[in-house]
Every structure is written in C-alpha cells, then in structure tokens.
Design an enzyme around this catalytic site. Structure first.
Site, mmCIF file in Angstrom:
data_model
loop_
_atom_site.group_PDB
_atom_site.id
_atom_site.type_symbol
_atom_site.label_atom_id
_atom_site.label_comp_id
_atom_site.label_asym_id
_atom_site.label_seq_id
_atom_site.Cartn_x
_atom_site.Cartn_y
_atom_site.Cartn_z
ATOM 1 N N LYS A 1 0.826 -1.209 0.000
ATOM 2 C CA LYS A 1 0.000 0.000 0.000
ATOM 3 C C LYS A 1 0.862 1.261 0.000
ATOM 4 O O LYS A 1 0.618 2.196 -0.758
ATOM 5 C CB LYS A 1 -0.934 -0.027 1.221
ATOM 6 C CG LYS A 1 -1.961 1.090 1.244
ATOM 7 C CD LYS A 1 -3.223 0.687 1.984
ATOM 8 C CE LYS A 1 -3.047 0.720 3.485
ATOM 9 N NZ LYS A 1 -3.392 2.049 4.064
ATOM 10 N N ARG B 1 -8.092 12.057 12.853
ATOM 11 C CA ARG B 1 -6.684 11.692 12.993
ATOM 12 C C ARG B 1 -5.791 12.936 13.022
ATOM 13 O O ARG B 1 -6.060 13.910 12.322
ATOM 14 C CB ARG B 1 -6.269 10.734 11.870
ATOM 15 C CG ARG B 1 -7.016 9.405 11.974
ATOM 16 C CD ARG B 1 -6.712 8.475 10.832
ATOM 17 N NE ARG B 1 -5.342 7.974 10.894
ATOM 18 C CZ ARG B 1 -4.824 7.146 9.989
ATOM 19 N NH1 ARG B 1 -5.567 6.741 8.965
ATOM 20 N NH2 ARG B 1 -3.589 6.731 10.104
ATOM 21 N N SER C 1 7.915 8.632 12.124
ATOM 22 C CA SER C 1 6.741 8.575 11.259
ATOM 23 C C SER C 1 7.143 8.785 9.812
ATOM 24 O O SER C 1 7.636 9.861 9.440
ATOM 25 C CB SER C 1 5.723 9.643 11.669
ATOM 26 O OG SER C 1 4.739 9.807 10.657
ATOM 27 N N ASP D 1 1.701 -1.473 12.106
ATOM 28 C CA ASP D 1 0.432 -1.901 11.505
ATOM 29 C C ASP D 1 0.121 -3.371 11.773
ATOM 30 O O ASP D 1 -1.021 -3.805 11.595
ATOM 31 C CB ASP D 1 0.436 -1.655 9.994
ATOM 32 C CG ASP D 1 0.236 -0.187 9.652
ATOM 33 O OD1 ASP D 1 -0.349 0.539 10.477
ATOM 34 O OD2 ASP D 1 0.669 0.231 8.566
ATOM 35 N N ARG E 1 -6.461 1.263 18.128
ATOM 36 C CA ARG E 1 -6.328 -0.182 17.923
ATOM 37 C C ARG E 1 -6.011 -0.942 19.199
ATOM 38 O O ARG E 1 -6.242 -2.154 19.263
ATOM 39 C CB ARG E 1 -5.284 -0.466 16.833
ATOM 40 C CG ARG E 1 -5.807 -0.156 15.434
ATOM 41 C CD ARG E 1 -4.815 -0.468 14.347
ATOM 42 N NE ARG E 1 -5.404 -0.211 13.029
ATOM 43 C CZ ARG E 1 -4.706 0.020 11.923
ATOM 44 N NH1 ARG E 1 -3.377 0.019 11.975
ATOM 45 N NH2 ARG E 1 -5.309 0.245 10.787
ATOM 46 N N ARG F 1 -7.587 -3.418 9.404
ATOM 47 C CA ARG F 1 -6.635 -4.324 10.053
ATOM 48 C C ARG F 1 -7.253 -5.010 11.273
ATOM 49 O O ARG F 1 -6.923 -6.160 11.579
ATOM 50 C CB ARG F 1 -5.352 -3.580 10.416
ATOM 51 C CG ARG F 1 -4.662 -2.993 9.181
ATOM 52 C CD ARG F 1 -3.200 -2.751 9.371
ATOM 53 N NE ARG F 1 -2.685 -1.865 8.342
ATOM 54 C CZ ARG F 1 -2.341 -2.254 7.112
ATOM 55 N NH1 ARG F 1 -2.476 -3.519 6.757
ATOM 56 N NH2 ARG F 1 -1.889 -1.382 6.224
#
Length: 426
Positions: free
Chosen positions: A19, A119, A164, A312, A343, A385
């Site tokens: 991706k 976000r 990042s 991820d 998450r 995910r």
C-alpha cells in the site's frame, strides 16, 4: 464476514501490492516528467483515493487491474482542482499530498471520511508551517479538513518527536520546492519507501542512520515501478499459517524492507517457522518468498526500536500471542491510538469477546495465551486491520465467528476473504 474454524491452511499465495509503495508510485509519477508505469499496484480503496486526487489535479492516469500508467507533468505541472480533494480513509494520501500541495501555485482544500477527520494532522502542519507553508486546519483543532494556500517554501532541519514515515515524507516532498537542502532526524528510522523511490525517480536523498537529507534537484524523471506484495497484508497469513495445525504456506514476492520486517523477527522470536527464500532487490526494495509452517508459539516481549517496523501488524501479533504459550507484552505502541481506530482499545475489547486473556496498558497490551478461544460476534469499527486480525483469530476458535462491517477490508485487501477461503481446509 462469517468465519468457521479450519483444520489447516495449504497452498501458495501472492498477496496484493504494498500500500505504501502504491501510493508513492502515483504521487511521484505525477510529479515526474514523462510516462511512469507501475506493476503490482494495490487496487484497494485507499490507493484509489490517491489516483482520484491526482486526476482531479490534471494528471492522466490509466489503470487496468494492477497495472497503472501515469502521464507525469513535472514538479510544477499540477493544476487547481475544481472541488475539494477527498482522500477517503487514507492518512498517507492526506499527509504526503500536503507536502506536495504546500509548494503549488494554487489554493486547495483537502478532506476525508469521518475517521480521517479525527486523525492528528498537527504532526505535519507544524513542520510544514516551519517551512513557510500556508497550511491550516479549518476547524482550528489540528484536524482535517486542511486548507493550503500558495507560499514560498524554505528548507528545514527538523527533529521529529515521532518516527513517522508520513511526517518525514511530507517534509521531503515539500523540500522539492525549496531549491535547497533539508534534513529530518527521527528517534529511530521509520519506513524508507519515500527515500528509495525518490532516488529511483532522480532525487538526491541521503540516509545516515535515522538522519535523512534531501538535496535540491530541478526535476524528477519517469520510471518503471514494480510493487512488491505488502508485508502488512502477508502478516495475516503468516500468523494464520503458524496457528492452524498441519499448515504449509508459501507467500510469494513479499517486500522485506528492514524498516517493515519487524513482524518476521517477532514471529520467529515466538518460535514461528518462517523461512525466507529467493531474496532479491527490485527498484531498490528487498523482496523474498516466505515459507510458513505450523508452529508451537511462545510468548515474547515486543518493545523499543522494533515498534515502528511493525506498527500496523500489532493487531495480528496480538492474535498470535493469544495462540502462544505464556505471556506476551507489547510496549511503546501508543501510536496505535491514532490509527483508523484506537487499535489498542478495539483489539482488547473484541478479543475479550472470544475468551482471550488480554488487557490494555497505557502504551500497548498484555496477552496471556493458552486459553480456549471461542467464536463470537465481533465488530471491526470500520478498521480494515482490526477486521482481518479478528478473522485470523477465528480460524482456530471453537464455533463460528461473525465480523460486523467487514467491508472495510477493501481499503487494503479487497480479495482477502476469497484468498483465505482458497487456502483453508475445514
């Protein structure tokens, strides 16, 4: 999505294209002079959002399944879109494109779906503003939508508080419009796909440890890009093959870039049988085939510098931990709180429904394996995910599992369910 327990997984699979690399192939191809061709492009919704945005800015992009052709117009060839640019669910599109748009001669507004509008965008607004970009959050709270107006950019020596790739990439892309040299220094080196591909397109990016230097160039030039299979998508099948009895899987052409391969190291530390074969390099990106066999997993500790290389994959690592003997502790992963969902909280909440011993901590989670895992009705929270991780958890459960709102999987892996079905023996 309804998942039944399986007896084993066997076969060969090539998961969809990476991706991160697919996004960048469109962006860099659009900014390069000439025709860029891409093989293995990921046709998930996030990457299609990137295509849609650059088409709105006058770039001709032709697509036939996973083959894409981009007619690049050079660094200054983009044109003002007729309407607001909508990135959908793609944080990569918004953050990287903001760096590019900061150097354009037109005003533009960028927005996204409800998840994107929650976000944090301050992490790119701050360094880009330091580069004299005229970029602001329209709501005034550091969130999208963003408004970007023309300005004369200047170079920066940026010390990033977080590792990042999106922050780093937005700065590197903005620096293409400064005519000067900028640096980004991270706590640890994040994904380096931008640096590798920018150099492939004729930029001059130097990496020394966690310090990245972008030197001035006049143009980018079109190239051919072969996108490896996405290790983040392969991770679900790695874990599935390890936890399901009598399984034997071959995952083809997986990108094993050292800034992304933390999942392999963690699963090997958990006694997972993963053999890396047929290693080679394409477009500067390391690629290999992965041979996975059923294994008796053991608990481990996941922390420190390895976290950016597997951020991820932590949801599916939590699933592996549930099937492992002993305790697994995941630390230093507070970045998980600002993904498509929090998450940490979502995985803890949903895995508990499956009788898994898991607790949240301030920066991660603790999982105690060995409990009898039960099928349940669980929720995806519209996070691709999370949905796929819950599907893998269900493979070895007693009873069936239903995953609500599983359509979000199309964001990164449209054929996940059919690929999983093709490998399973019930």
């Amino acid at each position: 999505m309804h998942i039944q327990p399986v007896k084993q997984l066997k076969g060969t699979l090539k998961v969809p294209g990476d991706k991160s690399i697919s996004h960048r192939s469109i962006m860099f191809g659009a900014l390069a002079k000439g025709t860029t061709t891409v093989e293995g492009f990921l046709t998930g919704e996030d990457c299609m959002s990137t295509i849609a945005c650059f088409r709105q800015m006058g770039i001709l992009i032709e697509q036939a399944q996973d083959k894409v052709t981009i007619q690049g117009k050079g660094l200054y060839g983009l044109t003002k879109p007729d309407s607001v640019l909508d990135v959908g669910n793609s944080g990569t599109t918004m953050r990287l494109m903001s760096g590019i748009l900061s150097g354009q001669a037109f005003e533009v507004e960028i927005t996204g779906d409800a998840s994107i509008r929650k976000r944090p965008m301050d992490r790119i607004i701050r360094p880009l503003t330091s580069m004299n970009a005229n970029i602001r959050s329209l709501s005034g709270n550091g969130l999208a939508p963003l408004l970007i107006k023309p300005s004369i950019l200047k170079p920066i020596n940026y010390v990033s508080p977080v590792a990042s790739a999106q922050v780093k990439s937005s700065i590197l892309l903005a620096n293409l419009y400064t005519g000067s040299t900028s640096t980004v220094n991270e706590p640890t080196l994040s994904r380096n796909h931008s640096e590798i591909m920018l150099n492939h397109f004729g930029a001059k990016i130097e990496i020394k440890g966690s310090l990245v230097t972008s030197y001035p160039i006049k143009e980018l030039f079109a190239n051919h890009v072969v996108v490896p299979s996405d290790i983040s998508s392969a991770a679900f099948f790695m874990v599935a093959g390890l936890i399901c009895p009598n399984s034997d899987l071959l995952l083809k052409d997986v990108g094993v870039n050292p800034t992304r391969d933390g999942i392999i190291h963690v699963l090997k530390n958990m006694n997972g049988s993963i053999e890396i074969i047929n290693e080679r390099t394409v477009n500067g990106e390391p690629i290999a085939d992965l041979h996975i066999k059923s294994s008796k997993l053991i608990g481990t500790v996941v922390e420190g510098d390895i976290i950016p290389t597997l951020i991820d994959e932590i949801p599916v690592i939590a699933v592996a931990a549930a099937y492992a003997e002993g305790r697994t502790t995941i630390k230093d992963a507070s970045e998980l709180k600002v993904k498509e969902t929090n998450r940490i909280d979502t995985m803890v909440c949903e895995l508990k429904k499956m009788n898994i011993h898991i607790e949240a901590t301030k920066d991660g989670m603790v999982i105690v394996g060995g409990n009898r895992i039960q099928g349940a009705q669980v929720k995806s929270y519209d996070d691709h995910r999370v949905a796929m991780s819950l599907a893998i958890a269900a493979l070895g459960a007693t009873g069936n599992t239903t995953i609500e709102n599983s359509s979000c999987i199309a964001i990164s892996y449209p054929n996940f369910e059919s690929d999983l079905s093709a490998l399973t023996l019930h």
